[in-house]
Design a protein around this motif. Sequence first.
Motif, mmCIF file in Angstrom:
data_model
loop_
_atom_site.group_PDB
_atom_site.id
_atom_site.type_symbol
_atom_site.label_atom_id
_atom_site.label_comp_id
_atom_site.label_asym_id
_atom_site.label_seq_id
_atom_site.Cartn_x
_atom_site.Cartn_y
_atom_site.Cartn_z
ATOM 1 N N ASN A 33 0.845 -1.189 0.000
ATOM 2 C CA ASN A 33 0.000 0.000 0.000
ATOM 3 C C ASN A 33 0.888 1.250 0.000
ATOM 4 O O ASN A 33 1.527 1.565 0.998
ATOM 5 N N SER A 34 0.904 1.946 -1.116
ATOM 6 C CA SER A 34 1.770 3.121 -1.233
ATOM 7 C C SER A 34 1.369 4.231 -0.270
ATOM 8 O O SER A 34 2.215 5.002 0.178
ATOM 9 N N ASP A 35 0.077 4.316 0.068
ATOM 10 C CA ASP A 35 -0.380 5.349 1.015
ATOM 11 C C ASP A 35 0.220 5.103 2.401
ATOM 12 O O ASP A 35 0.586 6.052 3.102
ATOM 13 N N ASN A 36 0.294 3.835 2.808
ATOM 14 C CA ASN A 36 0.923 3.509 4.086
ATOM 15 C C ASN A 36 2.374 3.966 4.108
ATOM 16 O O ASN A 36 2.851 4.542 5.094
ATOM 17 N N LYS A 38 3.859 6.272 2.151
ATOM 18 C CA LYS A 38 3.978 7.733 2.053
ATOM 19 C C LYS A 38 3.736 8.394 3.402
ATOM 20 O O LYS A 38 4.476 9.286 3.816
ATOM 21 N N TYR A 39 2.692 7.952 4.093
ATOM 22 C CA TYR A 39 2.378 8.537 5.392
ATOM 23 C C TYR A 39 3.494 8.240 6.394
ATOM 24 O O TYR A 39 3.922 9.121 7.151
ATOM 25 N N LYS A 125 -1.406 5.482 9.227
ATOM 26 C CA LYS A 125 -2.009 6.742 9.681
ATOM 27 C C LYS A 125 -2.711 6.595 11.030
ATOM 28 O O LYS A 125 -3.031 7.589 11.682
#
Length: 283
Positions: A33-36, A38-39, A125
């Motif tokens: 998961n790229s969002d994980n 990045k955050y 997050k």
Amino acid sequence: MNIELIGVGLIGSSMILDLRKNFDLNVIGHDLNSDNLKYALKNGIIDQVGKSKKFINSDIVFLATPVDVSLKLLPKILSIIDKNTLVIDFGSTKEKICKAVQYHSNRDLYLATHPIAGNEFSGSKHALNGLFKDKIQILCEKNKTRKDLLKIAEKLFISLGMKIKEMTPKIHDKHMAIVSHLSHISSFMLGKTVLDKKSKIDILDLAGSGFESTVRLAKSSPDMWTPIFSQNKSNILKILDDYIKNLIDFKTELLNDNFSQIKNQIKYTNELKSVLDNITKKK
């Protein structure tokens, strides 16, 4: 200390946050998961995103993925790490993963653990400071982990304020089916029962704190929990039989207007309060 964090979610990210308070860490994060990622990178949970899985110069590999993923990754990781790297998994089932590597040549580089901490949320997050303070960290088959590496792991967990408890993988999975996995199933199915009703919007408008607390776990990740149910199927089926029997007995008493027996059942279950109070005092 160089740490490879595989699975940059709630558990792994929260652990890194607190470990940074007591240790100088360089953390490389791996996640689909790229969002994980990045955050975690933006908020100082990880120092860099892993470009490969060679784990060169790694002191510790944290395996914080869903249990089906961990089951596939662990043997591969043990085959490529050097002789002084420790691998720790945090999964909610232990019997299958321990059996999967019981004859691996690098079995002594692995420690099977399960931190009894978390909530219904997932992802970096939702990482929390202090998530593990006063929580239990279960260790399975610690006698199979090299002693010097085990000491390092225990030092980390104690620094988080955790209380270490040992048990066999078989006993662990049996207990988790009762106190954790069944409660999630109950929450999922209560939520489904309400959602199946045509008037669910009106029903939910009337829902109070009791309903909210009971279905809280129904917000948990299906990607995480479906593999847990699969791996602990036999234990879950046994406790489900007991649970369903109690529901059928309750329904029978209700049909027969036997409210004195229902009252007795409720009184009996009220004994949980003293049990839970005693557990809290011990903490």
